[in-house]
Design a protein around this motif. Structure first.
Motif, PDB file in Angstrom:
ATOM      1  N   ASP A 173       0.835  -1.190   0.000  1.00  0.00           N
ATOM      2  CA  ASP A 173       0.000   0.000   0.000  1.00  0.00           C
ATOM      3  C   ASP A 173       0.876   1.249   0.000  1.00  0.00           C
ATOM      4  OD1 ASP A 173       0.918   0.162   2.636  1.00  0.00           O
ATOM      5  OD2 ASP A 173      -1.067   0.249   3.533  1.00  0.00           O
ATOM      6  N   SER A 174       0.274   2.412  -0.116  1.00  0.00           N
ATOM      7  CA  SER A 174       1.043   3.653  -0.261  1.00  0.00           C
ATOM      8  C   SER A 174       1.912   3.963   0.957  1.00  0.00           C
ATOM      9  CB  SER A 174       0.115   4.830  -0.556  1.00  0.00           C
ATOM     10  OG  SER A 174      -0.840   4.971   0.477  1.00  0.00           O
ATOM     11  N   GLU A 175       1.548   3.445   2.132  1.00  0.00           N
ATOM     12  CA  GLU A 175       2.364   3.649   3.330  1.00  0.00           C
ATOM     13  C   GLU A 175       3.437   2.577   3.502  1.00  0.00           C
ATOM     14  OE1 GLU A 175      -1.186   3.625   3.713  1.00  0.00           O
ATOM     15  OE2 GLU A 175      -1.155   5.772   3.342  1.00  0.00           O
ATOM     16  N   GLY A 176       3.394   1.541   2.674  1.00  0.00           N
ATOM     17  CA  GLY A 176       4.360   0.450   2.786  1.00  0.00           C
ATOM     18  C   GLY A 176       4.142  -0.417   4.009  1.00  0.00           C
ATOM     19  N   GLU A 177       2.904  -0.431   4.523  1.00  0.00           N
ATOM     20  CA  GLU A 177       2.595  -1.186   5.742  1.00  0.00           C
ATOM     21  C   GLU A 177       1.770  -2.436   5.487  1.00  0.00           C
ATOM     22  OE1 GLU A 177       0.721   1.621   8.294  1.00  0.00           O
ATOM     23  OE2 GLU A 177       2.538   2.812   8.560  1.00  0.00           O
ATOM     24  N   LYS A 178       1.093  -2.485   4.342  1.00  0.00           N
ATOM     25  CA  LYS A 178       0.250  -3.639   4.020  1.00  0.00           C
ATOM     26  C   LYS A 178       0.628  -4.169   2.649  1.00  0.00           C
ATOM     27  CE  LYS A 178      -3.645  -2.262   6.851  1.00  0.00           C
ATOM     28  NZ  LYS A 178      -5.087  -2.017   6.896  1.00  0.00           N
ATOM     29  N   VAL A 179       0.406  -5.470   2.476  1.00  0.00           N
ATOM     30  CA  VAL A 179       0.730  -6.132   1.220  1.00  0.00           C
ATOM     31  C   VAL A 179      -0.551  -6.749   0.650  1.00  0.00           C
ATOM     32  CG1 VAL A 179       1.405  -8.292   2.369  1.00  0.00           C
ATOM     33  CG2 VAL A 179       2.303  -7.777   0.099  1.00  0.00           C
ATOM     34  N   PHE A 186       9.830 -13.025  -9.015  1.00  0.00           N
ATOM     35  CA  PHE A 186       9.105 -12.045  -8.211  1.00  0.00           C
ATOM     36  C   PHE A 186       9.453 -10.623  -8.631  1.00  0.00           C
ATOM     37  CE2 PHE A 186       9.435 -15.928  -5.817  1.00  0.00           C
ATOM     38  CZ  PHE A 186       8.174 -16.076  -5.257  1.00  0.00           C
ATOM     39  N   TYR A 187       8.413  -9.780  -8.715  1.00  0.00           N
ATOM     40  CA  TYR A 187       8.551  -8.378  -9.086  1.00  0.00           C
ATOM     41  C   TYR A 187       7.822  -7.515  -8.059  1.00  0.00           C
ATOM     42  CZ  TYR A 187      10.140  -9.849 -13.709  1.00  0.00           C
ATOM     43  OH  TYR A 187      10.850 -10.403 -14.743  1.00  0.00           O
ATOM     44  N   ALA A 188       8.348  -6.319  -7.810  1.00  0.00           N
ATOM     45  CA  ALA A 188       7.666  -5.330  -6.980  1.00  0.00           C
ATOM     46  C   ALA A 188       6.929  -4.370  -7.912  1.00  0.00           C
ATOM     47  CB  ALA A 188       8.666  -4.564  -6.126  1.00  0.00           C
ATOM     48  N   GLY A 189       5.779  -3.906  -7.475  1.00  0.00           N
ATOM     49  CA  GLY A 189       5.020  -2.962  -8.276  1.00  0.00           C
ATOM     50  C   GLY A 189       3.861  -2.393  -7.500  1.00  0.00           C
ATOM     51  N   ASP A 190       2.977  -1.732  -8.228  1.00  0.00           N
ATOM     52  CA  ASP A 190       1.751  -1.243  -7.607  1.00  0.00           C
ATOM     53  C   ASP A 190       0.608  -1.368  -8.605  1.00  0.00           C
ATOM     54  OD1 ASP A 190       2.035   0.949  -9.342  1.00  0.00           O
ATOM     55  OD2 ASP A 190       2.827   2.241  -7.780  1.00  0.00           O
ATOM     56  N   PHE A 191      -0.603  -1.284  -8.065  1.00  0.00           N
ATOM     57  CA  PHE A 191      -1.767  -1.400  -8.927  1.00  0.00           C
ATOM     58  C   PHE A 191      -1.960  -0.130  -9.738  1.00  0.00           C
ATOM     59  CE2 PHE A 191      -3.515  -4.574  -5.739  1.00  0.00           C
ATOM     60  CZ  PHE A 191      -3.363  -5.655  -6.577  1.00  0.00           C
ATOM     61  N   TRP A 217       9.499 -14.578   1.537  1.00  0.00           N
ATOM     62  CA  TRP A 217      10.850 -14.115   1.217  1.00  0.00           C
ATOM     63  C   TRP A 217      10.789 -12.880   0.324  1.00  0.00           C
ATOM     64  CZ3 TRP A 217      12.612 -13.898  -3.821  1.00  0.00           C
ATOM     65  CH2 TRP A 217      13.951 -13.534  -3.988  1.00  0.00           C
ATOM     66  N   ALA A 218       9.934 -12.920  -0.727  1.00  0.00           N
ATOM     67  CA  ALA A 218       9.826 -11.810  -1.669  1.00  0.00           C
ATOM     68  C   ALA A 218       9.267 -10.558  -0.998  1.00  0.00           C
ATOM     69  CB  ALA A 218       8.963 -12.211  -2.861  1.00  0.00           C
ATOM     70  N   VAL A 219       8.297 -10.734  -0.102  1.00  0.00           N
ATOM     71  CA  VAL A 219       7.730  -9.583   0.613  1.00  0.00           C
ATOM     72  C   VAL A 219       8.816  -8.948   1.482  1.00  0.00           C
ATOM     73  CG1 VAL A 219       6.087  -8.849   2.385  1.00  0.00           C
ATOM     74  CG2 VAL A 219       5.357 -10.434   0.573  1.00  0.00           C
ATOM     75  N   LYS A 220       9.542  -9.767   2.223  1.00  0.00           N
ATOM     76  CA  LYS A 220      10.608  -9.241   3.095  1.00  0.00           C
ATOM     77  C   LYS A 220      11.671  -8.529   2.279  1.00  0.00           C
ATOM     78  CE  LYS A 220      10.136 -12.499   6.917  1.00  0.00           C
ATOM     79  NZ  LYS A 220      10.778 -13.620   7.622  1.00  0.00           N
ATOM     80  N   LYS A 221      12.031  -9.113   1.134  1.00  0.00           N
ATOM     81  CA  LYS A 221      13.070  -8.512   0.289  1.00  0.00           C
ATOM     82  C   LYS A 221      12.589  -7.171  -0.278  1.00  0.00           C
ATOM     83  CE  LYS A 221      16.575  -9.576  -2.952  1.00  0.00           C
ATOM     84  NZ  LYS A 221      17.420 -10.477  -3.581  1.00  0.00           N
ATOM     85  N   THR A 222      11.303  -7.054  -0.551  1.00  0.00           N
ATOM     86  CA  THR A 222      10.748  -5.800  -1.051  1.00  0.00           C
ATOM     87  C   THR A 222      10.774  -4.720   0.022  1.00  0.00           C
ATOM     88  OG1 THR A 222       9.304  -7.003  -2.559  1.00  0.00           O
ATOM     89  CG2 THR A 222       8.690  -4.737  -2.080  1.00  0.00           C
ATOM     90  N   LEU A 223      10.537  -5.110   1.259  1.00  0.00           N
ATOM     91  CA  LEU A 223      10.517  -4.138   2.355  1.00  0.00           C
ATOM     92  C   LEU A 223      11.898  -3.578   2.667  1.00  0.00           C
ATOM     93  CD1 LEU A 223       7.948  -5.900   4.694  1.00  0.00           C
ATOM     94  CD2 LEU A 223       7.614  -3.785   3.390  1.00  0.00           C
ATOM     95  N   ILE A 224      12.926  -4.314   2.302  1.00  0.00           N
ATOM     96  CA  ILE A 224      14.296  -3.813   2.471  1.00  0.00           C
ATOM     97  C   ILE A 224      14.575  -2.897   1.281  1.00  0.00           C
ATOM     98  CG2 ILE A 224      16.737  -4.425   2.568  1.00  0.00           C
ATOM     99  CD1 ILE A 224      15.819  -7.186   3.655  1.00  0.00           C
TER     100      ILE A 224
END
Length: 142
Positions: free
Chosen positions: A24-30, A95-100, A133-140
């Motif tokens: 999400d925009s705050e980086g707190e929810k996936v 795995f890719y990071a992105g947004d809607f 793993w992918a979620v954790k790696k994105t948060l870093i």
């Protein structure tokens, strides 16, 4: 790194797949797709000769109804598991990071529900360790 138990002597079917980590925009929810009480990142199997990013865009629309804006590649991990149909699978996940992006049409997969989860809840809900793993790696922040 591989995730899941590799059982000696078992022939695993390779399944190439691609997934999105969308915060999400705050980086707190996936964004998690919930199906039959289990959580998965949006995405799915790559069809023959389909490019990864095109597959991810197709899967996101099918599952969520939203286009995806792909920002960066996170990595590739393998997840070994046994399906509900008792098939042994080696899920070769990209795995890719992105947004809607924009909402384009209703999802076609009725048994999938898009849920925004805080990280602690996602840790309990995600079925595959490789997705966590992918979620954790994105948060870093890299």
């Amino acid at each position: 790194m591989n995730f899941g138990e590799v059982i000696p002597g078992v022939d695993y079917r390779k399944r190439d797949a691609v997934y999105a980590v969308i915060l999400d925009s705050e980086g707190e929810k996936v964004a998690i797709m919930v199906q039959n009480g289990k959580g998965f990142l949006p995405g799915g199997g790559i069809e023959k000769s389909e490019e990864q990013q095109l597959c991810l865009m197709r899967e996101c629309v099918e599952e969520t109804g939203f286009n995806i804006n792909i920002e960066r590649y996170i990595g590739n991990e393998k997840q070994y598991f046994q399906s509900r149909q008792n098939e042994y699978i080696m899920n070769n996940g990209y795995f890719y990071a992105g947004d809607f992006g924009e909402y384009v049409k209703p999802p076609i997969e009725d048994d999938h529900e898009l849920v925004w989860m805080e990280l602690d809840e996602a840790k309990r809900m995600l079925f595959h360790e490789s997705h966590l793993w992918a979620v954790k790696k994105t948060l870093i922040k890299e």
